[in-house]
Design an enzyme around this catalytic site. Structure first.
Site, PDB file in Angstrom:
ATOM      1  CG  ASP A 122      31.595 -15.902 -48.287  1.00 18.41           C
ATOM      2  OD1 ASP A 122      31.576 -14.852 -48.957  1.00 18.41           O
ATOM      3  OD2 ASP A 122      31.297 -15.941 -47.089  1.00 18.41           O
ATOM      4  CG  ASP A 138      29.463 -10.075 -46.300  1.00 20.04           C
ATOM      5  OD1 ASP A 138      28.615  -9.177 -46.170  1.00 20.04           O
ATOM      6  OD2 ASP A 138      29.832 -10.795 -45.362  1.00 20.04           O
TER       7      ASP A 138
HETATM    8  N1  GLY Z   1      31.589 -13.599 -44.434  1.00 17.52           N
HETATM    9  C1  GLY Z   1      32.231 -12.377 -44.520  1.00 17.52           C
HETATM   10  C2  GLY Z   1      32.481 -11.675 -43.253  1.00 17.52           C
HETATM   11  O1  GLY Z   1      32.190 -12.173 -42.173  1.00 17.52           O
HETATM   12  O2  GLY Z   1      32.995 -10.594 -43.312  1.00 17.52           O
END
Ligand code: GLY
Length: 377
Positions: free
Chosen positions: A99, A156
């Site tokens: 992320d 994601d």
């Molecule tokens: N880490 C991305 C989500 O929880 O959507």
């Protein structure tokens, strides 16, 4: 974007309310990095996971988008502080994971685009090298999270690979985009299902790349349909198509979008947390809808004229339905879009919540409708 008169008026009114509300939040929040308000007030990220928490770039994103749209210096000053605070996460390093895209695309790529700040460029390229370093060349995927999960790949990450596409363009070094494209294609093979829905997590043998498992992740169960995971694909694929220009990727983007639209069309355009969960209790996640709305508007920008209305009109319906049902416009309390939910089985403050990323994508979507969105990556 050719909006109907009524939709254009709605978007303009929303923009006015966004400016008032976010300015009030920025003035009273000092230099905290907000996540979920408690008793109507944001507080610093310490309540959650610390400086490396994955959502820590979204307030920067809000501030830079609004600086770009308004030229109000307050937003720029606040955004620069946020970016500097994230340096501690770079130094700490061991808590960072896939992320880094969410964090430094919004904190630094946007800053570099708007201000030309060479420190922002350095931070963004540093984040891109961290992301590239997570690539498994045998399995052709970017590994997710930390904690001895080297075989894990998640949907994601389709929203993080734009950092790699951007880095290749910036440095003229194709290695970053080769990794992004390989990861995207592995996602299309294993994460995207033939009916347009998506898995959240796929587990490979990291030594051989063999498929091992498909656990539930943040959705209801293995094989269900977590709406925010779906939304990451709805938004991440068109953003990637901007770089890859591959018709097969665009077709995949359409398939995941059609599935999302079909599900929202049977729930009054309000997003359930999981599209394949028991009908009761009814659980919503507005963040999935906001992310998908941005993705649908990006997709509308990539397809021929006669295909645009499906995506653009669906995005407007989603935004208007959620704003009418979930928005809190009181400038005295923090957070705009309510009823977000971190995961299907989450409890307490992580459900029916005003979560920072729901606000970021709501604001981005409204700015997209008005042609005021900053396209930094
Ligand atoms: N880490 C991305 C989500 O929880 O959507």
């Amino acid at each position: 974007m050719n909006l109907k008169q009524d939709d254009a008026a709605w978007a303009l009114a929303a923009f006015e309310k966004i400016k008032t509300k976010v300015k009030a939040e920025a003035l009273r929040s000092g230099d905290i990095i907000p996540y979920i308000p408690r008793d109507g007030r944001y507080f610093d990220l310490g309540w959650h996971e610390g400086i490396s928490w994955w959502t820590n770039g979204f307030w920067s994103g809000i501030l830079w988008q609004l600086y770009n749209a308004t030229q109000d210096e307050l937003f720029k000053e606040k955004a620069k502080v946020q970016e500097t605070r994230l340096d501690a996460a770079m130094t700490e390093f061991n808590e960072l994971h896939h992320d880094v895209g969410f964090m430094w695309l919004h904190a630094s790529v946007t800053s570099y685009k708007l201000t030309g700040d060479k420190d922002s460029l350095r931070r963004a390229l540093h984040a891109a090298t961290i992301l590239a370093g997570r690539y498994n060349p045998v399995g052709r995927y970017i590994s997710a999270w930390n904690g001895n999960k080297p075989g894990w790949m998640i949907v994601d990450c389709l929203m993080n690979i734009q950092l790699l596409f951007w880095a290749s363009e910036e440095t003229n070094d194709p290695r970053f985009k080769h990794i992004a494209k390989a990861h995207l294609e592995t996602c299309l093979k294993y994460v995207a299902r033939p009916d347009g829905s998506c898995n959240h997590i796929i587990i490979f043998d990291p030594e051989t790349g063999a498929l091992l498992d498909n656990p539930a992740g943040q959705g209801f169960a293995s094989g269900s349909s977590w709406s925010r995971g779906q939304a990451w694909a709805v938004a991440g694929l068109p953003l990637s198509c901007r770089y890859t220009k591959d018709p097969a990727h665009l077709d995949a983007a359409k398939r995941v979008a059609h599935y999302f639209i079909a599900n929202l069309a049977v729930s009054d355009w309000l997003p359930l947390v999981d599209f394949r969960a028991p009908q009761n209790p009814v659980k919503y996640d507005s963040s999935a809808a906001m992310i998908a709305a941005c993705g649908l508007l990006e997709l509308a920008s990539l397809v021929p004229e006669l295909e645009k209305p499906l995506y653009a009109n669906s995005a407007v319906k989603i935004l208007r339905a959620c704003e009418s049902k979930f928005a809190n416009w009181d400038p005295e309390t923090d957070g705009i879009m309510g009823n977000a939910c971190s995961a299907y089985h989450a409890e307490g403050e992580d459900t029916n919540a005003s979560i920072i990323y729901a606000d970021y994508f709501f604001i981005e979507a409204v700015l997209r409708l008005l042609g005021k969105h900053l396209e930094a990556f």
